[in-house]
Structures are given as structure tokens and as C-alpha cells.
Design an enzyme around this catalytic site. Structure first.
Site, short mmCIF file in Angstrom:
data_model
loop_
_atom_site.label_atom_id
_atom_site.label_comp_id
_atom_site.label_asym_id
_atom_site.label_seq_id
_atom_site.Cartn_x
_atom_site.Cartn_y
_atom_site.Cartn_z
CB VAL A 79 43.64 38.94 55.47
CG1 VAL A 79 42.51 39.94 55.23
CG2 VAL A 79 44.24 38.47 54.15
CD GLU A 111 56.88 25.97 56.37
OE1 GLU A 111 57.75 25.30 55.80
OE2 GLU A 111 56.87 27.22 56.35
CG ASN A 116 44.44 29.52 58.93
OD1 ASN A 116 43.34 29.76 58.45
ND2 ASN A 116 45.42 30.40 58.95
CE1 TYR A 123 48.23 30.41 51.21
CE2 TYR A 123 47.95 29.05 53.15
CZ TYR A 123 48.32 30.24 52.57
OH TYR A 123 48.79 31.27 53.34
#
Length: 156
Positions: A79, A111, A116, A123
Site C-alpha cells: 500500500v 512471507e 513489519n 494478516y
């Protein structure tokens, strides 16, 4: 989609060669070691599900999904940093999950850099779970960074 789009051509659609300039601009702002234009072109040429989210006429997010042998793999989901925290990552992820289901994938893998945390939260919120680590997977300014491998299995 839950987002409100102002232009008729806004929303998620298939990526095309004409989108690569915008994608490369985002890629170079996000990563010290970005994918090349050739990698994106190859993904388009081999028939991966290459998607973009366009908002007010501008590409704000993109993602690539590979599906084979009943498994899907998210190769990238990015993004534009100027558009973070607007739900675009979730829109793109939901689109990829739908594509994977339509192609009869039983599970989906990805992955992600352990650094991050925003992506990991996205997720996990969607149901992905960590299943392993790939040591020294990503190039990093200070050497290499591991990759957290995550998976989501679809119910029947």
C-alpha cells in the site's frame, strides 16, 4: 468493498503494463531493495493474479497472487505509504483470499518481515498464523532479515 470511491473507475482491478510506473514509484518508496519492473512484467506474463487498487484515478495498492496445486501464495501486497490506515491493505487481502478460493486453493501462504508489525497485525486479524521462519530471506541495509512464514487454511 467498504471504502467509498469517488470515480467510476476506482476500486480493485487487474494490473496492466500501464500501471507499472505507479507501482514502481510506490515500490521504491517502501523498499530499500525493491522488485524490478521486469519482475512485475514476468508476473503479468506468466498469468499470476496481479491486482491494483485505484483511488481517485491513482494506484494506491497492489498485490500478486500465485495459485498452483491447490495452494495459493501471496507474492507481494503493498500500500502506498501516503495511503496507510485507510483499509486498503484489508481490501487487497480480501480480494486475494476470494481469488484463491475461486481457484480452489485449500490454503494460502505468505512471507512477511518480522519488523513489519502493521502487516503482521493485518494478516493475524484475517486468520493467518505463523508456521515458520525463513532465515536470511530478505535483503536488508545491514545484511539480511528473516521472513516469518504465515498460512491460512480455508474451511470447506
Amino acid at each position: 468493498m467498504s471504502a467509498v470511491f469517488k470515480q467510476a473507475d476506482d476500486g480493485i482491478r487487474s494490473m496492466g503494463i500501464a500501471d507499472l510506473d505507479a507501482i514502481m514509484a510506490i515500490e521504491k518508496t517502501i523498499y530499500n531493495f525493491p522488485w524490478t519492473r521486469g519482475i512485475f512484467r514476468d508476473c503479468l506474463n506468466v498469468g499470476y493474479s496481479c491486482r491494483v487498487l485505484q483511488v481517485e484515478g491513482e494506484v494506491q495498492a497492489y498485490a500478486i497472487l500465485s495459485v498452483a496445486a491447490g495452494e495459493a501464495h501471496i507474492l507481494t501486497l503493498c500500500v502506498n505509504p501516503d495511503a496507510h490506515r485507510r483499509g486498503y491493505g484489508q481490501l487487497m487481502l480480501d480480494d486475494l483470499l476470494q481469488l484463491a478460493r475461486e481457484r480452489h486453493a485449500g490454503s494460502i501462504y505468505l512471507e512477511v518481515r518480522p519488523s513489519n508489525q502493521g502487516a503482521i497485525r493485518l494478516y493475524e486479524k484475517t486468520g493467518f498464523q505463523e508456521i515458520g521462519i525463513r532465515p536470511d530471506y530478505y535483503p536488508d541495509a545491514f545484511g539480511r532479515e528473516d521472513a516469518m512464514v504465515m498460512a491460512l487454511t480455508f474451511g470447506n
